[in-house]
Design a protein around this motif. Structure first.
Motif, PDB file in Angstrom:
ATOM      1  N   ASN A 117       0.239  -1.490   0.188  1.00 35.58           N
ATOM      2  CA  ASN A 117      -0.259   0.174   0.097  1.00 35.58           C
ATOM      3  C   ASN A 117       0.628   1.328   0.124  1.00 35.58           C
ATOM      4  O   ASN A 117       1.051   2.104  -0.492  1.00 35.58           O
ATOM      5  N   LYS A 120       2.354   2.494  -3.095  1.00 30.72           N
ATOM      6  CA  LYS A 120       1.492   2.752  -3.988  1.00 30.72           C
ATOM      7  C   LYS A 120       1.795   4.141  -3.681  1.00 30.72           C
ATOM      8  O   LYS A 120       1.558   5.052  -4.319  1.00 30.72           O
ATOM      9  N   LEU A 123       4.627   5.723  -5.463  1.00 25.86           N
ATOM     10  CA  LEU A 123       5.178   5.789  -6.703  1.00 25.86           C
ATOM     11  C   LEU A 123       4.114   6.606  -7.149  1.00 25.86           C
ATOM     12  O   LEU A 123       4.030   7.704  -7.849  1.00 25.86           O
ATOM     13  N   VAL A 360       2.527  -5.350  -6.627  1.00 18.43           N
ATOM     14  CA  VAL A 360       1.580  -3.255  -6.947  1.00 18.43           C
ATOM     15  C   VAL A 360       1.133  -3.266  -8.011  1.00 18.43           C
ATOM     16  O   VAL A 360       0.320  -3.470  -8.739  1.00 18.43           O
ATOM     17  N   GLU A 361       1.971  -3.880  -9.607  1.00 16.17           N
ATOM     18  CA  GLU A 361       1.193  -3.889 -10.365  1.00 16.17           C
ATOM     19  C   GLU A 361      -0.181  -4.512 -10.719  1.00 16.17           C
ATOM     20  O   GLU A 361      -0.918  -4.548 -11.586  1.00 16.17           O
ATOM     21  N   SER A 364      -4.443  -6.133  -8.148  1.00 16.20           N
ATOM     22  CA  SER A 364      -5.829  -5.434  -8.929  1.00 16.20           C
ATOM     23  C   SER A 364      -6.396  -6.622  -9.870  1.00 16.20           C
ATOM     24  O   SER A 364      -7.345  -7.328  -9.168  1.00 16.20           O
ATOM     25  N   PHE A 367      -6.199  -9.959  -7.408  1.00 13.27           N
ATOM     26  CA  PHE A 367      -7.980  -9.285  -6.328  1.00 13.27           C
ATOM     27  C   PHE A 367      -9.075  -9.940  -7.167  1.00 13.27           C
ATOM     28  O   PHE A 367      -9.674 -10.352  -6.690  1.00 13.27           O
TER      29      PHE A 367
ATOM     30  N   THR C  62      -0.749   1.126 -13.309  1.00 16.51           N
ATOM     31  CA  THR C  62      -0.094   1.436 -11.809  1.00 16.51           C
ATOM     32  C   THR C  62       1.059   1.197 -11.732  1.00 16.51           C
ATOM     33  O   THR C  62       1.694   0.678 -10.870  1.00 16.51           O
ATOM     34  N   THR C  64       2.271   4.075 -11.615  1.00  9.71           N
ATOM     35  CA  THR C  64       2.383   5.677 -11.024  1.00  9.71           C
ATOM     36  C   THR C  64       1.380   6.218  -9.512  1.00  9.71           C
ATOM     37  O   THR C  64       1.118   6.687  -8.610  1.00  9.71           O
ATOM     38  N   PHE C  65       0.112   5.133  -9.596  1.00 10.87           N
ATOM     39  CA  PHE C  65      -0.943   5.013  -9.418  1.00 10.87           C
ATOM     40  C   PHE C  65      -1.802   6.432  -9.387  1.00 10.87           C
ATOM     41  O   PHE C  65      -2.389   7.142  -8.290  1.00 10.87           O
ATOM     42  N   THR C 270      -8.231  -1.508  -4.186  1.00 15.14           N
ATOM     43  CA  THR C 270      -7.452  -1.753  -5.373  1.00 15.14           C
ATOM     44  C   THR C 270      -6.748  -0.402  -5.950  1.00 15.14           C
ATOM     45  O   THR C 270      -5.956  -0.311  -7.138  1.00 15.14           O
TER      46      THR C 270
END
Lengths: 376, 382, 310
Positions: A117, A120, A123, A360-361, A364, A367, C62, C64-65, C270
């Motif tokens: 988390n 994210k 980033l 991280v990529e 989603s 899930f 995803t 750079t979110f 997410t």
């Protein structure tokens, strides 16, 4: 809801192991004077102290441990009160993002967050750089977020998604494989996280696939999860596992060892194993959102610096039952030699770690896939 | 259904003339310590139109609801066509009822409303449309069959309610003040309409009202009720001319009451003094003996009193009294005078002048004389 | 003048003051003035909808979110084609229809007895039983059911005395529906009660005197006349259960998500606000369509506008 637990360390297992080994050798040297480093040094030109700082934390034994280990001693040292905001990690995230985007002062000073988390947020560029913390000189490599510039996050401990079980349901000895979840007698009596976190990777192995194929080919994981679905698992979040074990709802679960240990502390007979397929290893960390006034930023950094001292880590992580990032910590008596408290290279052999960038990529999508199977 | 339910022409299947349609025997209705109906007994002859008349709270509606079957009497017996109905629920009684607020079904058309009782009472489905049409025709709503209830005027809604209550040819029709909410002109029109339809069908009918005029216009028989008790049961003219007690006398028409002390009594005549004024009256209830010195009320109706400027214009009347006009109310077809009579302890009486163009119209404050005949003064013991 | 009470003169002064600020000829604007706060609120809501619509056209990067600068319909493609969302939507719609049907069936006798009973005590008991859960709140109530229906809960304990069970009574679809029905019942009763009150008792008596027994009276008179209440109650129950979050989350054991849970996941789990916005928008659209359909087919019921027809 503390369910986004992914390691940030982007390194092969071998490189990690050699790193921890070398840190271990210097640990003895630096252990002596370490706890006062940083705070004392900063006293000379310290900026104005705020009345309090706000630290987001998870509730229950999580915040109790943080308070006992870090916050109370920080207050004692500095006179600054610490308020714990128990907003869930995934709900504070959009609030912080919105505050930074609108150039407002963020609602918290320090966020205790899962590394995934936090990554994210890093980033997205909403985190302050923490490279100048003095205690970073003495921590293990586990503390360093790999694949990000500097220290937008500092990892503070690691943990394992174990297979927790009720010994009375296993009269012939503890389970040795994640395939125990498929035993018909546990139909409706098993539990996973509701997005499947912690379970995707061991499922890949249990389903006959390889960790190296992640994320390219995860079909073995999805096939195994589909079989588990027919066992009608309960799906929940951290506190649910503790409750379900206590209320006799489940016999077997994939959960962070801390939750199983909590049920055990409450008098329920619960044990856990790292099955032969391995178990996922993760880290959590602390970070500071951008947009704080200069003096508050300073003291928020001091809080994190303090969390990296050995004394603070010892008390905090005794409460959580997890291995920290400072060399020389004494494991809690009940966890000596426990596979969920990895300390030796041998311990880490059984743990599965996947690059945080990949996580991280792709999380989603993972899930979503997991939910699609479970909600069908 | 039975052969009796075949046609409109009810009179053709005539029951024996003079048989009893409804018989009410010693009926009581007690709520807690309140006696709503107190020992009511009466018979309704087949085909007659009976009105139960009384002020609100007199027990008339309770009595009607007991006949309809919505309430069970505390004691006593009600029989319809000779059969006691104590245990019979409303839907098993052959009674058509028109309710105070009509209680039409707003989600149905006029025709559907009228067809409702036929469907519920399992009439032959093939006969229903023609029967509905016939009854809508009877109430002069031939062209309104497919109108929704809210598309009809107040008077038309009344007619639908009547048709609905009569279409299944009940043994008895009950009217629970259905005209109370109408304006006067429509009310009077509907009164005559009720009368016409009732005569045409010959259905035994009990009507409840507080409107004395309606009772007089439509009824064969009138029962006057007060405080749960039947005060009088008589034909309209008798109710008007021979009220059985002072309540009935006062409730129907405009009646002046003159209180006084009896000075002399014969078989049918009474002499009494009100204030300083000697008066005479007719004694009706011969079953009670009057004695000199007793307090009585003499009742004289406003239309039986004449007013004149001088006493010589009243010399055909037995009693003449001087007075002062206190108020003059012009009502078109008549003028009402309120006259104060000093010799009667300043009693104020009301006098109707039905042909004011033939007489002088007096103004307030005018000194006048009023007079009446002794036979128009009805004596009631206090 | 001296005879006037002080309050009259005070009001005169006030009135004169108001007349200066708000001249009589503007009186026609008064109703609109009173509407202003409501219009403002709805306006804010619409503004929010526009923002959501904007978000729904942006995809999540995803690396750079951050949300993409450019617009695309990708989120809609995902929402409409991915089996997860189809399953969740199916579960929500089926669930809300079942909940609505059962809730109305249960609410009708309850509301009828409450409205018609002659006993003031019974009416009071029914009202209290109705309002008490309102003060307890959805989440606490759902947790209450976990305690009562759990493996070691009251029900299973009782069953174990009889030598049967334990049964898994929670964490499944029927448990979610049960929880929703229990939560919706008061809403349905409260929406139905005025419609039943509006049916004069005399009308029911009339039906009876015309030959209908109580069942016929109920079917031919009470039900059709209570229709506005059914429409109103049905719409409220349907939209509330369709969009419910807490009951599926708590009683569903994680595997019985409704649309709101899926939206929550996108926003908070997410971090994909674009897809979350898309799902929210589609839910609004589907819900509005459903409501519009009901309005078109059976009228607006007690939610209706215009004067009530007799």
């Amino acid at each position: 809801m503390k369910d986004l637990k992914n390691p940030i360390l982007e390194m092969t297992r071998r490189r990690f192991l050699s790193a921890t080994a070398s840190i271990g050798s210097v640990a003895a040297l630096s252990a002596a004077g370490m706890s006062t480093v940083g705070l004392q040094g900063a006293l000379a030109a310290e900026p104005e102290k705020p009345k309090e700082i706000i630290v987001r934390a998870w509730g229950g034994s999580w915040v109790d441990s943080l308070k006992a280990g870090v916050s109370d001693s920080f207050t004692k040292l500095t006179g600054i009160a610490v308020r714990h905001d128990l907003t869930e990690d995934n709900e504070i995230q959009p609030k912080v993002w919105a505050a930074v985007a609108q150039k407002r002062v963020p609602p918290i000073h320090v966020n205790w967050d899962t590394t995934t988390n936090a990554t994210k947020s890093a980033l997205r560029g909403v985190t302050e750089d923490l490279s100048d913390l003095s205690n970073l000189a003495t921590v293990t490599d586990l503390a360093k977020p790999v694949g990000l510039d500097g220290y937008p996050i500092v990892n503070t401990y690691g943990y394992v998604y174990v297979l927790a079980y009720r010994p009375s349901a296993f009269p012939d000895g503890p389970p040795t494989s994640w395939k125990a979840l498929l035993d018909p007698k546990f139909k409706g009596r098993i539990a996973l996280y509701n997005d499947g976190i912690g379970f995707h990777f061991p499922a890949q192995v249990a389903g006959g696939g390889k960790v190296e194929d992640i994320p390219g080919n995860m079909q073995p994981a999805w096939d195994f999860i589909t079989k588990v679905k027919d066992q009608r698992p309960l799906l929940g979040e951290d506190p649910d596992f503790t409750n379900w074990f206590q209320n006799g709802e489940i016999d077997l679960a994939c959960t962070i060892s801390t939750n199983a240990r909590e049920a055990k502390k409450n008098g329920v007979d619960i044990k856990w194993v790292v099955p032969e397929e391995g178990a996922k290893f993760e880290t959590d960390g602390l970070w500071i959102p951008k947009g704080l006034p200069e003096n508050e930023l300073y003291w928020a950094k001091q809080y994190i610096n303090h969390a990296l001292t050995r004394d603070a880590q010892q008390v905090w992580l005794d409460g959580l039952g997890l291995p920290g990032v400072v060399p020389g910590l004494t494991p809690p008596a009940d966890l000596v030699g426990d596979p969920s408290y990895p300390t030796t290279p041998e311990d880490f052999k059984h743990l599965i770690r996947v690059s945080n960038k990949i996580q991280v990529e792709n999380e989603s999508a993972w899930f979503g896939k997991f939910k699609a199977i479970m909600q069908s | 259904m039975t052969a009796a339910k075949t046609g409109l022409d009810r009179l053709a299947v005539e029951k024996p003339v003079g048989s009893t349609a409804v018989s009410v025997r010693n009926v009581n209705m007690v709520f807690g310590d309140y006696r709503a109906v107190d020992d009511a007994s009466f018979d309704l002859e087949e085909g007659k139109f009976l009105t139960i008349l009384g002020p609100s709270g007199s027990g008339k509606t309770t009595l009607l609801r007991m006949i309809a079957g919505f309430q069970a009497p505390t004691s006593g017996e009600i029989a319809i066509n000779g059969i006691p109905v104590g245990q019979v629920p409303p839907n098993k009684r052959s009674i058509g009822m028109v309710f105070q607020k009509l209680a039409l079904f707003p989600h149905m058309t006029a025709a559907q409303n009228v067809a409702f009782p036929l469907k519920m009472r399992r009439f032959d489905a093939r006969t229903i449309p023609s029967r509905v049409a016939k009854y809508l025709e009877l109430v002069k709503l031939g062209g309104f069959a497919n109108r929704r209830i809210h598309e009809l005027s107040g008077g038309q809604q009344q007619r639908v309610a009547i048709a609905r209550a009569l279409v299944f040819e009940p043994d008895l029709l009950l009217l629970d003040e259905p005209l109370a909410a109408l304006d006067r002109k429509l009310r009077e029109e509907m009164q005559l309409e009720f009368r016409r339809i009732q005569r045409e069908l010959g259905v035994s009918t009990i009507n409840v009202t507080h409107d004395q005029r309606e009772a007089l216009v439509v009824s064969d028989e009138i029962i006057v009720m007060d405080k749960g008790r039947i005060q009088q049961n008589a034909k309209p003219s008798a109710t008007y001319r021979q009220p059985s007690n002072s309540f009935v006398a006062g409730f129907i028409g405009v009646t002046n009451f003159l209180s006084g002390l009896v000075t002399d009594v014969t078989d049918s005549d009474v002499a009494f003094v009100a204030g300083t004024q000697p008066l005479f009256g007719r004694w009706v209830s011969t079953n009670v003996r009057l004695k000199a010195g007793q307090t009585v009320k003499g009742a004289v109706r406003a239309e039986q009193i004449r007013v004149a400027a001088t006493p010589d214009r009243l010399d055909d009347l037995q009693t003449t009294v001087a007075g002062t006009v206190m108020d003059v109310i012009f009502e078109g077809e008549r003028v009402v005078y309120e006259v104060r009579l000093p010799s009667l302890q300043d009693a104020t009486i009301r006098v109707f002048d039905h042909d004011p163009s033939q007489h002088a119209e007096f103004e307030a404050g005018a000194r006048v004389f009023v007079g009446w005949n002794a036979r128009d003064v009805l004596i009631f013991a206090e | 003048m001296r005879a006037y009470p002080l309050t009259w003169r005070l009001l005169d002064v006030l009135e004169a003051g108001v007349a200066k600020v708000f001249p009589r000829r503007l009186a026609g604007a008064t109703p609109y003035l009173m509407l202003a706060p409501a219009v403002l609120l709805v306006g804010l809501l619409v503004l929010g909808l526009f923002q959501i619509a904007d978000g729904s056209l942006r995809t999540l990067d995803t690396t750079t979110f951050l949300m993409s600068e450019s617009y695309s319909l990708d989120n809609f493609r995902r929402a409409l084609t991915e089996p997860l969302f189809r399953n969740v939507a199916l579960k929500s719609f089926t669930g809300s229809l079942i909940v609505t049907a059962i809730t109305l069936m249960l609410a009708l006798p309850y509301a009828y007895v409450m409205v018609r009973t002659k006993s003031a005590a019974l009416r009071k008991i029914l009202l209290i039983a109705l309002f008490l859960p309102f003060f307890i709140g959805q989440v606490v109530r759902a947790y209450g059911w976990l305690i009562i229906l759990g493996n070691q809960g009251l029900v299973n304990e009782t069953l174990s005395f009889l030598g049967i069970g334990p049964f898994r009574l929670i964490y499944n679809y029927p448990a979610v529906l049960f929880g929703l029905i229990q939560y919706m019942l008061p809403f349905a009763v409260l929406m139905l009660a005025p419609a039943l009150t509006a049916i004069p008792e005399e009308t029911e008596a009339a039906a009876e005197s015309l030959g209908a027994n109580w069942i016929q009276t109920f079917i031919h008179v009470v039900l059709p006349m209570a229709r506005p209440g059914f429409v109103g109650a049905g719409l409220v129950v349907m939209t509330l259960s369709l969009t419910d979050f807490a009951i599926p989350a708590i009683l569903g054991g994680g595997s019985q998500d409704f649309i709101a849970n899926a939206i929550y996941d996108q926003f908070f789990r997410t971090s994909d606000q674009g897809l979350g916005a898309t799902l929210a928008l589609l839910l609004v659209a589907a819900g509005s369509t459903l409501v519009a359909l009901v309005f078109a087919l059976v009228g607006t019921g007690t939610l209706g506008m215009g004067r009530a027809k007799q």
